[in-house]
Design a protein around this motif. Structure first.
Motif, mmCIF file in Angstrom:
data_model
loop_
_atom_site.group_PDB
_atom_site.id
_atom_site.type_symbol
_atom_site.label_atom_id
_atom_site.label_comp_id
_atom_site.label_asym_id
_atom_site.label_seq_id
_atom_site.Cartn_x
_atom_site.Cartn_y
_atom_site.Cartn_z
ATOM 1 N N TYR A 154 0.836 -1.199 0.000
ATOM 2 C CA TYR A 154 0.000 0.000 0.000
ATOM 3 C C TYR A 154 0.873 1.253 0.000
ATOM 4 N N LYS A 155 1.911 1.250 0.848
ATOM 5 C CA LYS A 155 2.817 2.397 0.919
ATOM 6 C C LYS A 155 3.537 2.590 -0.417
ATOM 7 N N ILE A 156 3.952 1.503 -1.049
ATOM 8 C CA ILE A 156 4.609 1.597 -2.362
ATOM 9 C C ILE A 156 3.655 2.201 -3.389
ATOM 10 N N GLN A 157 2.405 1.755 -3.379
ATOM 11 C CA GLN A 157 1.415 2.301 -4.313
ATOM 12 C C GLN A 157 1.215 3.790 -4.071
ATOM 13 N N GLN A 158 1.128 4.197 -2.801
ATOM 14 C CA GLN A 158 0.937 5.609 -2.474
ATOM 15 C C GLN A 158 2.138 6.436 -2.922
ATOM 16 N N LEU A 159 3.351 5.885 -2.714
ATOM 17 C CA LEU A 159 4.555 6.595 -3.142
ATOM 18 C C LEU A 159 4.614 6.710 -4.664
ATOM 19 N N GLN A 160 4.182 5.660 -5.364
ATOM 20 C CA GLN A 160 4.173 5.707 -6.827
ATOM 21 C C GLN A 160 3.205 6.769 -7.327
#
Length: 168
Positions: A71-77
């Motif tokens: 989820y954090k990776i998606q938000q950062l992307q």
């Protein structure tokens, strides 16, 4: 008793002993087989328990560690994509060799927008008449990059660091 009777008795006894030895050996073999089967059952049961424990741990890792990271990776992307779009807006300024770009970075409420308004030429008492929105509190006004052209200077106003709105 004569010799032939002894010979028959002896032959019968030998045959009986051989049969008994065979039965005893078969019983031992059967007992060993039973023990091996019991050990195999115990081992299989133990392996199944270990497999269940590993699957449980795997599920815990996925739920508690991997999903939040994904989820954090998606938000950062998403954030990176938005920032790349904003950076693309500055293509003219980056290609103009005579234009200088200044990026103002700092904590929320520490005067970045106020300073940019002053550079822009705002002479008002609170420096709130320029292109950048300001406030007299430590609340964030700048939620995205703002570009202000001041002649050969392009000033970028950034959201404040540690911004409670999450725009940093």
């Amino acid at each position: 008793c004569n010799c032939s009777e002894w010979s028959t008795i002896r032959s019968t006894a030998t045959s009986t002993l051989a049969s008994l030895a065979l039965v005893i050996q078969q019983n031992k073999d059967n007992e060993i087989k039973k023990q091996m089967q019991e050990q195999q059952k115990k081992l299989k049961s133990s392996l199944m328990q270990q497999k269940e424990q590993l699957n449980t741990r795997k599920t815990e890792i996925v739920q508690n560690e991997l999903n939040p990271m994904l989820y954090k990776i998606q938000q950062l992307q998403i954030q990176i994509n938005e920032e790349e779009k904003e950076i693309a807006l500055f293509r003219l300024e980056r290609n103009d060799q005579s234009k200088k770009i200044a990026v103002f970075i700092g904590k929320t409420g520490h005067g970045k927008s106020t300073l940019i308004n002053r550079l822009y030429g705002d002479k008002s008492e609170d420096a709130d008449q320029g292109p950048c929105e300001t406030s007299d509190s430590a609340e964030s006004c700048t939620q995205s990059l703002q570009k202000v052209n001041c002649g050969n200077l392009c000033v970028i106003d950034c959201p404040g660091l540690a911004d409670s709105g999450g725009a940093d």
